[in-house]
Design a protein around this motif. Structure first.
Motif, PDB file in Angstrom:
ATOM      1  N   LEU A   1      11.980   9.159   4.219  1.00  0.00           N
ATOM      2  CA  LEU A   1      11.579  10.515   4.616  1.00  0.00           C
ATOM      3  C   LEU A   1      10.109  10.486   5.006  1.00  0.00           C
ATOM      4  CD1 LEU A   1      12.269  13.579   4.784  1.00  0.00           C
ATOM      5  CD2 LEU A   1      11.502  13.746   2.405  1.00  0.00           C
ATOM      6  N   ARG A   2       9.791  10.970   6.209  1.00  0.00           N
ATOM      7  CA  ARG A   2       8.418  10.964   6.726  1.00  0.00           C
ATOM      8  C   ARG A   2       7.991  12.370   7.154  1.00  0.00           C
ATOM      9  NH1 ARG A   2       6.540   5.792   8.688  1.00  0.00           N
ATOM     10  NH2 ARG A   2       8.136   4.188   8.403  1.00  0.00           N
ATOM     11  N   TYR A   3       6.684  12.610   7.004  1.00  0.00           N
ATOM     12  CA  TYR A   3       6.070  13.814   7.565  1.00  0.00           C
ATOM     13  C   TYR A   3       5.008  13.361   8.547  1.00  0.00           C
ATOM     14  CZ  TYR A   3       3.516  18.151   8.125  1.00  0.00           C
ATOM     15  OH  TYR A   3       2.898  19.257   8.661  1.00  0.00           O
ATOM     16  N   ASP A   4       5.215  13.631   9.826  1.00  0.00           N
ATOM     17  CA  ASP A   4       4.402  13.079  10.909  1.00  0.00           C
ATOM     18  C   ASP A   4       3.474  14.150  11.471  1.00  0.00           C
ATOM     19  OD1 ASP A   4       3.983  12.571  13.947  1.00  0.00           O
ATOM     20  OD2 ASP A   4       4.637  10.630  13.184  1.00  0.00           O
ATOM     21  N   PHE A   5       2.196  13.785  11.648  1.00  0.00           N
ATOM     22  CA  PHE A   5       1.264  14.724  12.290  1.00  0.00           C
ATOM     23  C   PHE A   5       0.223  13.934  13.078  1.00  0.00           C
ATOM     24  CE2 PHE A   5      -0.511  13.687   8.169  1.00  0.00           C
ATOM     25  CZ  PHE A   5      -1.861  13.513   8.408  1.00  0.00           C
ATOM     26  N   ALA A   6      -0.387  14.617  14.055  1.00  0.00           N
ATOM     27  CA  ALA A   6      -1.387  13.990  14.920  1.00  0.00           C
ATOM     28  C   ALA A   6      -2.766  14.107  14.276  1.00  0.00           C
ATOM     29  CB  ALA A   6      -1.382  14.633  16.298  1.00  0.00           C
ATOM     30  N   LEU A   7      -3.375  12.958  14.002  1.00  0.00           N
ATOM     31  CA  LEU A   7      -4.746  12.959  13.490  1.00  0.00           C
ATOM     32  C   LEU A   7      -5.743  12.956  14.640  1.00  0.00           C
ATOM     33  CD1 LEU A   7      -6.382  12.854  10.854  1.00  0.00           C
ATOM     34  CD2 LEU A   7      -6.398  10.350  11.074  1.00  0.00           C
ATOM     35  N   LEU A   8      -5.414  12.212  15.684  1.00  0.00           N
ATOM     36  CA  LEU A   8      -6.191  12.158  16.922  1.00  0.00           C
ATOM     37  C   LEU A   8      -5.203  12.165  18.078  1.00  0.00           C
ATOM     38  CD1 LEU A   8      -8.747   9.352  15.926  1.00  0.00           C
ATOM     39  CD2 LEU A   8      -9.251  11.799  16.130  1.00  0.00           C
ATOM     40  N   PRO A   9      -5.658  12.399  19.293  1.00  0.00           N
ATOM     41  CA  PRO A   9      -4.711  12.405  20.418  1.00  0.00           C
ATOM     42  C   PRO A   9      -3.919  11.108  20.555  1.00  0.00           C
ATOM     43  CG  PRO A   9      -6.798  13.373  21.080  1.00  0.00           C
ATOM     44  CD  PRO A   9      -7.018  12.807  19.708  1.00  0.00           C
ATOM     45  N   PHE A  10      -4.514   9.982  20.147  1.00  0.00           N
ATOM     46  CA  PHE A  10      -3.849   8.688  20.283  1.00  0.00           C
ATOM     47  C   PHE A  10      -3.365   8.125  18.943  1.00  0.00           C
ATOM     48  CE2 PHE A  10      -8.361   8.053  19.624  1.00  0.00           C
ATOM     49  CZ  PHE A  10      -8.401   7.103  18.616  1.00  0.00           C
ATOM     50  N   LEU A  11      -3.484   8.916  17.865  1.00  0.00           N
ATOM     51  CA  LEU A  11      -3.132   8.413  16.537  1.00  0.00           C
ATOM     52  C   LEU A  11      -2.315   9.441  15.756  1.00  0.00           C
ATOM     53  CD1 LEU A  11      -3.374   6.389  14.181  1.00  0.00           C
ATOM     54  CD2 LEU A  11      -5.559   7.475  13.601  1.00  0.00           C
ATOM     55  N   ARG A  12      -1.134   8.990  15.309  1.00  0.00           N
ATOM     56  CA  ARG A  12      -0.294   9.824  14.465  1.00  0.00           C
ATOM     57  C   ARG A  12      -0.195   9.187  13.079  1.00  0.00           C
ATOM     58  NH1 ARG A  12       1.889  13.841  17.365  1.00  0.00           N
ATOM     59  NH2 ARG A  12       3.144  14.469  15.561  1.00  0.00           N
ATOM     60  N   VAL A  13      -0.208  10.025  12.066  1.00  0.00           N
ATOM     61  CA  VAL A  13      -0.179   9.580  10.670  1.00  0.00           C
ATOM     62  C   VAL A  13       1.044  10.189   9.990  1.00  0.00           C
ATOM     63  CG1 VAL A  13      -1.410   9.554   8.472  1.00  0.00           C
ATOM     64  CG2 VAL A  13      -2.682   9.402  10.621  1.00  0.00           C
ATOM     65  N   ALA A  14       1.669   9.394   9.111  1.00  0.00           N
ATOM     66  CA  ALA A  14       2.880   9.886   8.445  1.00  0.00           C
ATOM     67  C   ALA A  14       2.956   9.370   7.008  1.00  0.00           C
ATOM     68  CB  ALA A  14       4.128   9.452   9.215  1.00  0.00           C
ATOM     69  N   PRO A  15       2.687  10.224   6.026  1.00  0.00           N
ATOM     70  CA  PRO A  15       3.046   9.850   4.649  1.00  0.00           C
ATOM     71  C   PRO A  15       4.569   9.731   4.555  1.00  0.00           C
ATOM     72  CG  PRO A  15       1.610  11.778   4.707  1.00  0.00           C
ATOM     73  CD  PRO A  15       2.081  11.551   6.112  1.00  0.00           C
ATOM     74  N   PHE A  16       5.043   8.774   3.751  1.00  0.00           N
ATOM     75  CA  PHE A  16       6.493   8.626   3.653  1.00  0.00           C
ATOM     76  C   PHE A  16       6.909   8.202   2.254  1.00  0.00           C
ATOM     77  CE2 PHE A  16       5.032   4.384   4.901  1.00  0.00           C
ATOM     78  CZ  PHE A  16       5.775   3.545   4.086  1.00  0.00           C
ATOM     79  N   ALA A  17       8.162   8.477   1.959  1.00  0.00           N
ATOM     80  CA  ALA A  17       8.790   8.059   0.705  1.00  0.00           C
ATOM     81  C   ALA A  17      10.100   7.363   1.050  1.00  0.00           C
ATOM     82  CB  ALA A  17       9.047   9.253  -0.213  1.00  0.00           C
ATOM     83  N   GLU A  18      10.406   6.313   0.292  1.00  0.00           N
ATOM     84  CA  GLU A  18      11.613   5.522   0.561  1.00  0.00           C
ATOM     85  C   GLU A  18      12.338   5.217  -0.744  1.00  0.00           C
ATOM     86  OE1 GLU A  18      12.882   1.106   2.324  1.00  0.00           O
ATOM     87  OE2 GLU A  18      10.827   1.846   2.534  1.00  0.00           O
ATOM     88  N   ILE A  19      13.639   5.363  -0.714  1.00  0.00           N
ATOM     89  CA  ILE A  19      14.499   4.930  -1.810  1.00  0.00           C
ATOM     90  C   ILE A  19      15.430   3.864  -1.256  1.00  0.00           C
ATOM     91  CG2 ILE A  19      16.257   5.602  -3.491  1.00  0.00           C
ATOM     92  CD1 ILE A  19      15.127   8.388  -3.491  1.00  0.00           C
ATOM     93  N   SER A  20      15.441   2.685  -1.877  1.00  0.00           N
ATOM     94  CA  SER A  20      16.260   1.591  -1.360  1.00  0.00           C
ATOM     95  C   SER A  20      17.078   0.960  -2.477  1.00  0.00           C
ATOM     96  CB  SER A  20      15.395   0.521  -0.692  1.00  0.00           C
ATOM     97  OG  SER A  20      14.586  -0.143  -1.642  1.00  0.00           O
ATOM     98  N   TYR A  21      18.226   0.444  -2.086  1.00  0.00           N
ATOM     99  CA  TYR A  21      19.096  -0.297  -3.000  1.00  0.00           C
ATOM    100  C   TYR A  21      19.374  -1.661  -2.391  1.00  0.00           C
ATOM    101  CZ  TYR A  21      23.407  -2.120  -4.966  1.00  0.00           C
ATOM    102  OH  TYR A  21      24.347  -2.953  -5.517  1.00  0.00           O
ATOM    103  N   GLY A  22      19.283  -2.704  -3.211  1.00  0.00           N
ATOM    104  CA  GLY A  22      19.553  -4.045  -2.742  1.00  0.00           C
ATOM    105  C   GLY A  22      20.484  -4.792  -3.677  1.00  0.00           C
ATOM    106  N   TYR A  23      21.295  -5.654  -3.099  1.00  0.00           N
ATOM    107  CA  TYR A  23      22.179  -6.518  -3.881  1.00  0.00           C
ATOM    108  C   TYR A  23      22.080  -7.932  -3.329  1.00  0.00           C
ATOM    109  CZ  TYR A  23      26.343  -8.685  -5.849  1.00  0.00           C
ATOM    110  OH  TYR A  23      27.200  -9.544  -6.501  1.00  0.00           O
ATOM    111  N   LYS A  24      21.795  -8.888  -4.215  1.00  0.00           N
ATOM    112  CA  LYS A  24      21.714 -10.302  -3.841  1.00  0.00           C
ATOM    113  C   LYS A  24      22.544 -11.116  -4.820  1.00  0.00           C
ATOM    114  CE  LYS A  24      16.834  -9.910  -2.405  1.00  0.00           C
ATOM    115  NZ  LYS A  24      16.871 -10.334  -0.994  1.00  0.00           N
ATOM    116  N   SER A  25      23.177 -12.165  -4.318  1.00  0.00           N
ATOM    117  CA  SER A  25      23.871 -13.098  -5.200  1.00  0.00           C
ATOM    118  C   SER A  25      23.727 -14.512  -4.652  1.00  0.00           C
ATOM    119  CB  SER A  25      25.350 -12.721  -5.352  1.00  0.00           C
ATOM    120  OG  SER A  25      26.028 -12.803  -4.121  1.00  0.00           O
ATOM    121  N   PHE A  26      23.643 -15.470  -5.579  1.00  0.00           N
ATOM    122  CA  PHE A  26      23.431 -16.871  -5.232  1.00  0.00           C
ATOM    123  C   PHE A  26      24.341 -17.770  -6.059  1.00  0.00           C
ATOM    124  CE2 PHE A  26      19.288 -14.719  -4.834  1.00  0.00           C
ATOM    125  CZ  PHE A  26      18.998 -14.945  -3.498  1.00  0.00           C
TER     126      PHE A  26
END
Length: 322
Positions: free
Chosen positions: A130-155
């Motif tokens: 989930l991101r919240y995007d906003f323009a800090l400068l005309p050529f620069l956009r900034v986005a705080p974000f949060a991520e929830i991830s699930y992973g499964y590995k087996s060997f």
């Protein structure tokens, strides 16, 4: 009658302007990844300090990945869901470097050391960002974000060979060498579930109307890890000892990514992304499973541990549905 129509027309223009940048996009992607997964056992001394008693290092060497992401942008808020997995030509696992097993039975001295062929039998990662995007400068956009991830590995670790000193160092002439793991070292299986929460900040530089560069950095407020291995005691791999680690980690990992995107047309974008993930040793409780009852019994005076280091690169093509 004309005034309401004029009002509706002007309102429609405003809404069109507001949602002009809104979109839904599908992003197939392909890449490679590599790294190591660490499995630890610590033993508490009489003075309260913890000594490393065992360490298993599971290599992930240049594994091919295939995945897809779906992103919806609505005003300043975007939501992305993704899934990525390692692709095996035979769907029965893929050779993934080695597994290195070390034991410290004498304080400060490694007494046992073995090397086995590692096979990655599963490797899947999925999550929501989930991101919240906003323009800090005309050529620069900034986005705080949060991520929830699930992973499964087996060997699976097979065909091992090693040096077993027990009362002396592993490289001491008195250590016993087992050269043929097919008949002596029975092998080890390992799998882990990880649930991770990340918080971060994204910077997107608009280099031109078609080219943009994005840099993301994130840290880990919380992660849950459930890991289990089986040290087989017979060559047929029908009997063994099962060990389980349950870990709650806070602030132990960070990850960063750098991507370049080229907008081919209004509906099509190409991209390349490189990502790195690193973390410290995450400690928790360790248990042994009773195979007769399937119950877990905590090993008092011991701690389990988990670590992960990964790097990946991928190519993607993003198709804008609307």
């Amino acid at each position: 009658m004309r005034k309401p129509l004029l009002f509706v027309f002007l309102l429609s223009l405003c809404l069109c302007r507001i949602v002009a940048d809104d979109y839904v996009a599908i992003e197939p992607r392909i890449g490679i990844m590599g790294g190591t997964v660490g499995e630890y056992l610590f033993m508490q001394k009489s003075d309260g300090h913890w000594n490393k008693n065992s360490y298993l290092e599971w290599e992930e060497v240049l594994l091919p990945t295939l995945g897809v992401a779906v992103t919806g942008m609505f005003g300043s808020i975007s939501v992305s869901a993704y899934v990525d997995g390692v692709v095996s030509p035979r769907f029965r696992g893929i050779r993934s470097g080695n597994m290195y097993d070390s034991d410290w039975k004498i304080e400060g001295i490694k007494t046992n050391y073995s090397i086995s062929e590692n096979v990655a039998t599963s490797n899947v990662q999925t999550g929501v960002v989930l991101r919240y995007d906003f323009a800090l400068l005309p050529f620069l956009r900034v986005a705080p974000f949060a991520e929830i991830s699930y992973g499964y590995k087996s060997f699976e670790a097979n065909n091992g060979y090693g040096w077993y000193g027990d009362t002396v160092a592993w490289d001491d002439p008195g250590a016993h060498y087992y050269p043929d793991g097919k008949y002596v070292l029975c092998g080890i299986d390992y799998y882990c579930h990880t649930l991770s929460v990340y918080a971060g900040l994204s910077f997107r530089f608009l280099c031109s109307a078609r080219v943009s560069v994005q840099a993301d950095a994130a840290f880990l407020p919380y992660a849950y890890v459930y890991a289990e291995d089986c040290h087989y005691t017979n060559v047929a791999r029908t009997k063994g000892r099962y060990y389980v680690d349950i870990v709650h980690a806070f602030g132990t990992r960070c990850k960063a990514s750098l991507s370049v995107a080229f907008r081919v047309s209004r509906f099509w974008e190409l991209g390349i992304t490189v990502t790195g993930l690193a973390g410290g040793v995450e400690r928790g409780d360790t248990y042994e499973r009773d195979t007769a009852t399937n119950r877990l019994y905590q090993n008092k005076g011991y701690q389990g541990g988990f670590s992960v280091y990964e790097a990946s690169a991928r190519l993607s093509t993003k198709v804008f549905v609307f």
